[in-house]
Scaffold this motif. Structure first.
Motif, short mmCIF file in Angstrom:
data_model
loop_
_atom_site.label_atom_id
_atom_site.label_comp_id
_atom_site.label_asym_id
_atom_site.label_seq_id
_atom_site.Cartn_x
_atom_site.Cartn_y
_atom_site.Cartn_z
N PHE A 32 0.84 -1.20 0.00
CA PHE A 32 0.00 0.00 0.00
C PHE A 32 0.87 1.24 0.00
O PHE A 32 2.02 1.21 0.43
CB PHE A 32 -0.98 -0.01 1.18
CG PHE A 32 -0.35 -0.17 2.53
CD1 PHE A 32 -0.14 0.93 3.35
CD2 PHE A 32 0.02 -1.42 3.00
CE1 PHE A 32 0.44 0.78 4.62
CE2 PHE A 32 0.60 -1.58 4.25
CZ PHE A 32 0.81 -0.47 5.06
N VAL A 33 0.33 2.33 -0.53
CA VAL A 33 1.06 3.58 -0.66
C VAL A 33 0.38 4.65 0.19
O VAL A 33 -0.83 4.87 0.08
CB VAL A 33 1.12 4.04 -2.14
CG1 VAL A 33 1.82 5.38 -2.27
CG2 VAL A 33 1.80 2.97 -2.99
N VAL A 34 1.18 5.30 1.04
CA VAL A 34 0.70 6.40 1.88
C VAL A 34 1.70 7.54 1.73
O VAL A 34 2.90 7.34 1.98
CB VAL A 34 0.59 5.97 3.36
CG1 VAL A 34 0.14 7.14 4.22
CG2 VAL A 34 -0.34 4.78 3.52
N HIS A 35 1.23 8.69 1.31
CA HIS A 35 2.08 9.88 1.11
C HIS A 35 3.29 9.53 0.22
O HIS A 35 4.43 9.86 0.55
CB HIS A 35 2.55 10.46 2.44
CG HIS A 35 1.45 10.88 3.34
ND1 HIS A 35 0.54 11.87 3.02
CD2 HIS A 35 1.06 10.40 4.56
CE1 HIS A 35 -0.33 11.99 4.00
NE2 HIS A 35 -0.05 11.12 4.94
N ARG A 36 3.04 8.83 -0.87
CA ARG A 36 4.03 8.46 -1.88
C ARG A 36 5.11 7.51 -1.37
O ARG A 36 6.15 7.34 -1.97
CB ARG A 36 4.66 9.70 -2.50
CG ARG A 36 3.65 10.57 -3.21
CD ARG A 36 4.24 11.69 -3.98
NE ARG A 36 5.25 12.42 -3.19
CZ ARG A 36 5.83 13.52 -3.56
NH1 ARG A 36 5.52 14.06 -4.71
NH2 ARG A 36 6.72 14.10 -2.83
N ILE A 37 4.89 6.88 -0.22
CA ILE A 37 5.82 5.88 0.31
C ILE A 37 5.12 4.53 0.25
O ILE A 37 3.98 4.39 0.69
CB ILE A 37 6.23 6.20 1.76
CG1 ILE A 37 6.93 7.55 1.80
CG2 ILE A 37 7.13 5.10 2.31
CD1 ILE A 37 7.20 8.07 3.18
N GLN A 38 5.82 3.53 -0.31
CA GLN A 38 5.24 2.19 -0.46
C GLN A 38 5.61 1.32 0.73
O GLN A 38 6.78 1.25 1.13
CB GLN A 38 5.77 1.55 -1.75
CG GLN A 38 5.21 0.16 -1.98
CD GLN A 38 5.64 -0.40 -3.31
OE1 GLN A 38 5.34 0.19 -4.33
NE2 GLN A 38 6.33 -1.52 -3.29
N TYR A 39 4.61 0.66 1.30
CA TYR A 39 4.80 -0.24 2.42
C TYR A 39 4.33 -1.64 2.01
O TYR A 39 3.43 -1.78 1.19
CB TYR A 39 3.95 0.21 3.63
CG TYR A 39 4.33 1.57 4.14
CD1 TYR A 39 5.29 1.72 5.12
CD2 TYR A 39 3.72 2.72 3.64
CE1 TYR A 39 5.64 2.98 5.60
CE2 TYR A 39 4.06 3.98 4.10
CZ TYR A 39 5.02 4.10 5.08
OH TYR A 39 5.36 5.33 5.54
N THR A 40 4.94 -2.66 2.60
CA THR A 40 4.57 -4.05 2.33
C THR A 40 4.43 -4.80 3.64
O THR A 40 5.26 -4.66 4.53
CB THR A 40 5.66 -4.75 1.48
OG1 THR A 40 5.85 -4.03 0.27
CG2 THR A 40 5.27 -6.17 1.17
N ILE A 41 3.36 -5.59 3.73
CA ILE A 41 3.19 -6.51 4.85
C ILE A 41 3.06 -7.90 4.23
O ILE A 41 2.21 -8.12 3.37
CB ILE A 41 1.94 -6.20 5.70
CG1 ILE A 41 2.02 -4.79 6.30
CG2 ILE A 41 1.77 -7.25 6.80
CD1 ILE A 41 0.76 -4.36 7.01
N GLN A 42 3.90 -8.81 4.67
CA GLN A 42 3.88 -10.19 4.18
C GLN A 42 3.85 -11.08 5.42
O GLN A 42 4.68 -10.92 6.32
CB GLN A 42 5.13 -10.45 3.36
CG GLN A 42 5.15 -11.77 2.65
CD GLN A 42 6.41 -11.95 1.82
OE1 GLN A 42 7.49 -11.99 2.38
NE2 GLN A 42 6.25 -12.03 0.52
#
Length: 68
Positions: A32-42
């Protein structure tokens, strides 16, 4: 964005990839992207919820918790 599009409150974009197996298995993940920063949860989940539902809730909880 890769995977199937999903809606995550507070994210501008989000995608979900279910468990996939070939020579080895990769756990489900949400990006997911929040404030142009991409995060990943696996994660390998063992819940009564679907993997998709559990990962969307985890992403929303991370966003609502704010910066670390």
């Amino acid at each position: 964005m890769f995977g199937r599009p999903v809606t995550v409150r507070g994210a501008s974009k989000a995608g979900f990839k279910p468990l996939s197996c070939g020579a080895s298995c990769s756990p489900p993940e949400i990006v997911f992207v929040v404030h142009r920063i991409q995060y990943t949860i696996q994660a390998n989940l063992k819940t009564k919820q679907s993997d998709r539902t559990a990962l969307v809730k985890a992403a929303e909880a991370a966003i609502s918790a704010g910066p670390r």
